[in-house]
Write an enzyme that holds these catalytic residues in place. Structure first.
Site, short mmCIF file in Angstrom:
data_model
loop_
_atom_site.label_atom_id
_atom_site.label_comp_id
_atom_site.label_asym_id
_atom_site.label_seq_id
_atom_site.Cartn_x
_atom_site.Cartn_y
_atom_site.Cartn_z
N THR A 155 0.81 -1.37 0.00
CA THR A 155 0.02 -0.03 0.21
C THR A 155 0.89 1.23 -0.13
O THR A 155 1.96 1.25 0.52
CB THR A 155 -0.87 -0.05 1.20
OG1 THR A 155 -1.73 -1.04 1.17
CG2 THR A 155 -1.72 1.21 1.71
N SER A 185 -11.03 -2.63 2.97
CA SER A 185 -9.59 -2.35 3.55
C SER A 185 -9.58 -1.23 4.73
O SER A 185 -10.49 -0.57 4.96
CB SER A 185 -8.83 -1.82 2.55
OG SER A 185 -7.68 -1.14 3.09
N THR A 204 -0.12 1.03 7.22
CA THR A 204 0.06 -0.13 6.18
C THR A 204 0.15 -1.48 7.09
O THR A 204 0.25 -1.24 8.02
CB THR A 204 0.97 -0.21 5.09
OG1 THR A 204 1.12 -1.12 4.16
CG2 THR A 204 2.29 0.11 5.74
N GLY A 205 -0.37 -2.49 6.55
CA GLY A 205 -0.26 -3.92 7.22
C GLY A 205 -1.70 -4.45 6.94
O GLY A 205 -2.37 -4.31 5.92
N GLY A 207 -5.20 -5.08 7.19
CA GLY A 207 -6.42 -4.14 7.66
C GLY A 207 -7.04 -4.40 8.55
O GLY A 207 -7.32 -3.50 9.41
N1 ASP Z 1 -3.62 -2.12 4.69
C1 ASP Z 1 -4.08 -2.79 3.49
C2 ASP Z 1 -5.08 -3.70 3.59
O1 ASP Z 1 -5.50 -4.34 4.65
C3 ASP Z 1 -3.03 -3.63 2.91
C4 ASP Z 1 -1.49 -2.95 2.80
O2 ASP Z 1 -1.36 -2.15 3.76
O3 ASP Z 1 -0.62 -3.22 2.22
O4 ASP Z 1 -6.05 -3.64 2.86
#
Ligand code: ASP
Length: 280
Positions: A155, A185, A204-205, A207
């Site tokens: 992300t 998300s 990010t991470g 969700g």
């Molecule tokens: N946070 C985003 C999600 O869960 C994914 C990501 O951060 O890479 O959709």
């Protein structure tokens, strides 16, 4: 005047030096462009501009080059928060557009500011956002090989503090990859993207973990209640430990503190304070 950006998690960076270097170079270039833009634009304008550049870079899982969901389609989510006006806008699971963050920007003055799916797409088309397929051959290849969780993330996000002392945050994602269609998300929620007059955060991470920890809004609340940004971030990320929550954050406070942290190796980021700094 400060800016920090992230390009999500990327465990492949640890082993694939070529890809790591490509991400470092891309983030360094984009953060410099964002910083230049910030000299004559507000924090909100800058986070949109910079996130747009990140969405257009195929290395990241947002806009062009987004992950493909389990039914073979790409759905994009993005949000924007203006810390000065306390307005949050976003799109959830929109298909066939190039820059979801620009649609979030378009929604900012409206009463109805977070739109999903078909409604978001109708709004986008009515406002001149043309058909665009964000798929790249690389993502199709990954989808067909059904790659492991560890390289699905990437992300993008941007946080900026402008010359007037105003803060803003923007986050954009193609999701986790291979998710059930309809999955929402964190990126277009206040858990994944939040700002006020005291701090701005982009996450990010995973969700679901970020929403469970209300990460961005909790950090901002702690800073609002006089906790330094670094401490507020560490305290909030610590609360994810009991469920091994997976999250990375970038943030800036109104006092000019700039910070990034992650719970797992590792989030890729770049900042421009007095000079450019990029993840190593
Ligand atoms: N946070 C985003 C999600 O869960 C994914 C990501 O951060 O890479 O959709």
């Amino acid at each position: 005047m400060k800016i920090i950006i992230h390009g999500g998690f990327f465990s492949e960076s640890q082993t694939n030096q070529k890809v790591k270097k490509a991400k470092q170079d891309a983030l360094a270039e984009i953060v410099q462009l964002g910083h230049k833009y910030l000299q004559s634009h507000t924090a909100v304008e800058t986070v949109v501009y910079t996130t747009c550049l990140l969405e257009n870079c195929e290395l990241f899982n947002a806009g062009t080059g987004s992950q493909i969901q389990s039914d073979g389609k790409i759905r994009l989510s993005a949000s924007l928060m203006d810390g000065k006006t306390m307005r949050f806008s976003g799109v959830i699971n929109i298909e066939d557009v190039k820059n979801p963050i620009c649609i979030a920007e378009k929604l900012l003055p409206y009463d109805d500011r977070v739109l999903s799916g078909r409604g978001a797409l109708n709004f986008a088309r009515e406002n001149g956002f043309k058909y665009y397929n964000p798929e790249t051959p690389q993502r199709r290849k990954e989808y067909e090989k059904k790659l492991s969780d560890s390289i699905r993330l990437g992300t993008v996000g941007c946080v900026a503090l402008d010359v007037y002392g105003n803060l803003a945050a923007a986050t954009s994602t193609g999701g986790k990859g291979f998710e059930i269609p309809g999955r929402v998300s964190d990126s277009a929620t206040t858990a994944g993207n939040y700002a006020n007059a005291f701090a701005a955060i982009s996450c990010t991470g995973v969700g679901e973990d970020i929403v469970s920890g209300a990460v961005a809004s909790n950090i901002v609340t702690r800073v609002t209640d006089a906790m330094p940004l670094a401490l507020a971030t560490e305290k909030t990320l610590n609360e994810l430990k009991p469920y091994d929550g997976f999250a990375g954050i970038i943030g800036i406070s109104a006092t000019g503190e700039i910070y990034h942290a992650d719970t797992h190796p590792y989030m890729v980021w770049a900042s421009y304070d007095d000079e450019v700094e990029v993840f190593a």
